[in-house]
Design an enzyme around this catalytic site. Structure first.
Site, PDB file in Angstrom:
ATOM      1  N   CYS A  86      43.129  41.125  18.142  1.00  0.00           N
ATOM      2  CA  CYS A  86      41.996  40.645  18.930  1.00  0.00           C
ATOM      3  C   CYS A  86      42.476  39.656  19.993  1.00  0.00           C
ATOM      4  O   CYS A  86      43.597  39.143  19.932  1.00  0.00           O
ATOM      5  CB  CYS A  86      40.964  39.978  18.037  1.00  0.00           C
ATOM      6  SG  CYS A  86      40.075  41.128  16.957  1.00  0.00           S
TER       7      CYS A  86
ATOM      8  N   HIS B 161      36.942  36.965  20.843  1.00  0.00           N
ATOM      9  CA  HIS B 161      36.123  36.108  19.980  1.00  0.00           C
ATOM     10  C   HIS B 161      36.688  34.690  19.879  1.00  0.00           C
ATOM     11  O   HIS B 161      37.824  34.413  20.298  1.00  0.00           O
ATOM     12  CB  HIS B 161      36.002  36.719  18.585  1.00  0.00           C
ATOM     13  CG  HIS B 161      37.304  36.821  17.829  1.00  0.00           C
ATOM     14  ND1 HIS B 161      37.913  35.748  17.228  1.00  0.00           N
ATOM     15  CD2 HIS B 161      38.096  37.906  17.558  1.00  0.00           C
ATOM     16  CE1 HIS B 161      39.022  36.141  16.625  1.00  0.00           C
ATOM     17  NE2 HIS B 161      39.160  37.460  16.817  1.00  0.00           N
TER      18      HIS B 161
END
Length: 429
Positions: A345, A327
């Protein structure tokens, strides 16, 4: 009037003989050999193990066809039901007996063609049709294939969800033999029993790019176990797009993206910091969300702690159910390409994250190497199927490996949701 056509035929043959020589002599023959003769009716030569009173054939015995009194032999048998499925069988070496080796389908109509030859080698044939008995109960095993029809990446497995648990090895083998997956281009693949109601199918390698993959069930009417019989199921067809594979090197802080084997981008990234290392291994894109509000409490990080967060996140591509995404992370641009600072992440600039979001689709492969994180598990946190090598994968087949499973059996305790919630307690994403 009738002599003229015969005269012309003979004359034509004579001209052909003159031009081609003795090799054309068969032109004038009315008997070109045994193979060209019309098959005789072999009704008196073969016997069917089927009742003559037209009652439905029972399901607990194989279909048997025998040559009577040693008069010639059986050369071929084809038995097909109304759905076009062929009944497997075995012909004895002496041609005197054929018997089915697969169970008859309940409540269906069969057509059987038998080819024979007599002691002189002359071919014969016999045709028979019959109906089978209906299942002894209304309990049916149905199959729901996944994913939904559409286009996917080359890492997307085919899944099969059963309406009733199947645990006995022999019953699992019956089910597995009835679930067919084919692809164009063709590729070798195998089923894996995740638990008693879920199977996954994948090739040895990723699917070919631009392939068509079809899954069908031949279970309808087939005895599975006890009084459990298969029911009708809807087939599935999906396609694959380009082969898109992203490889993140956590130690180099880079992600390289390949399309059909060619590198198309090299992006600076940041992955999980110490204590929150990104999971190592092969993951598959699950879904894409243009905006996600990410809260640390959902992954087991206490609110108010030094590692807690509550952030608006854009261009989020999900790769685990427990919360790992690729992301946009504009707050960490200074570390991207040089240090790992995330909570698990893979973060990148907003522009790069948007490019990645637009480039991949569900089923595309995202691989993480050189991370200190835990290995990606096969089934309980997304699509980790590819983390089992081919030999291990085949062990999960009821036919090739006994149907051993590594996943949690949803019907013997914890559900998928419980497994995912447990994985959230480790702050690795």
């Amino acid at each position: 009037m009738n002599d003229m056509p015969r005269y012309r035929t003979v004359a034509g043959c004579a001209l052909l003989l003159a031009s081609l020589g003795a090799g054309a002599a068969a032109c004038g023959s009315t008997d070109s050999g045994k193979l060209s003769s019309h098959p005789y009716n072999a009704a008196d030569q073969v016997s069917f193990g089927v009742a003559k009173d037209k009652k439905p054939v029972p399901l607990n015995k194989p279909l048997e066809i025998t040559a009577k009194d040693g008069d010639g032999r059986i050369t071929d048998v084809t038995a097909v039901d109304t759905a076009g499925h062929h009944l497997a069988g075995e012909l004895a070496a002496d041609g005197l007996r054929w018997h089915s080796t697969a169970p008859l389908t309940a409540g269906t109509h069969y057509t059987v063609h038998v080819s024979t030859e007599n002691d002189d080698g002359k071919p014969g044939s016999r045709k028979l049709s019959f109906d089978t008995a209906r299942p002894p109960s209304t309990k049916q095993l149905k199959v729901s294939f996944g994913p939904h029809a559409g286009e996917y990446g080359v890492g997307e497995p085919i899944t099969a969800q059963l309406s009733t648990p199947v645990k006995a090895p022999a019953a699992r083998a019956v089910v597995e033999r009835s679930l067919k997956v084919s692809s164009v281009p063709a590729t070798e693949g195998s089923w894996y029993w995740v638990d008693s109601t879920h199977l996954h199918y994948r090739p040895q390698e990723y699917w070919p790019a631009h392939a068509t993959v079809k899954a069908t069930s031949n279970l309808a009417g087939v005895k599975v176990d006890g009084k459990l019989y298969g029911g009708a199921s809807k087939p599935l067809s999906i396609t694959t797009g380009d082969s898109v594979i992203a490889v993140t090197d956590a130690s180099a802080h880079r992600m390289k993206v390949y399309r059909n084997g060619k590198e198309i981008n090299d992006l600076p990234v940041t992955t999980g910091k110490p204590g929150f290392e990104t999971r190592e291994g092969i993951k598959v894109v699950l879904e894409k969300q243009a905006f996600v509000q990410m809260r640390s409490a959902t992954v087991g990080i206490a609110a108010g702690s030094s590692d807690s967060y509550d952030l608006p996140v854009h261009w989020a591509t999900r790769v685990t159910w427990s919360g790992e995404y690729v992301h946009a992370a504009p707050w960490s641009v200074g570390s991207q390409g040089s240090a790992n600072t995330s909570h698990g992440c893979t973060g990148m600039s907003t522009d790069d994250a948007e490019w990645f979001f637009d480039t991949v689709r569900p089923g595309d492969v995202v691989k993480v190497v050189n991370s200190e994180g835990d290995e990606m598990t096969p089934f309980d946190n997304g699509i980790g199927d590819w983390n089992l090598d081919w030999k291990e994968w085949q062990k999960g087949s009821a036919i090739q490996g006994g149907g051993s499973t590594t996943g949690t059996d949803k019907n013997d305790g914890a559900s998928t949701q419980n497994v995912v919630q447990a994985s959230r307690l480790r702050p690795a994403v």
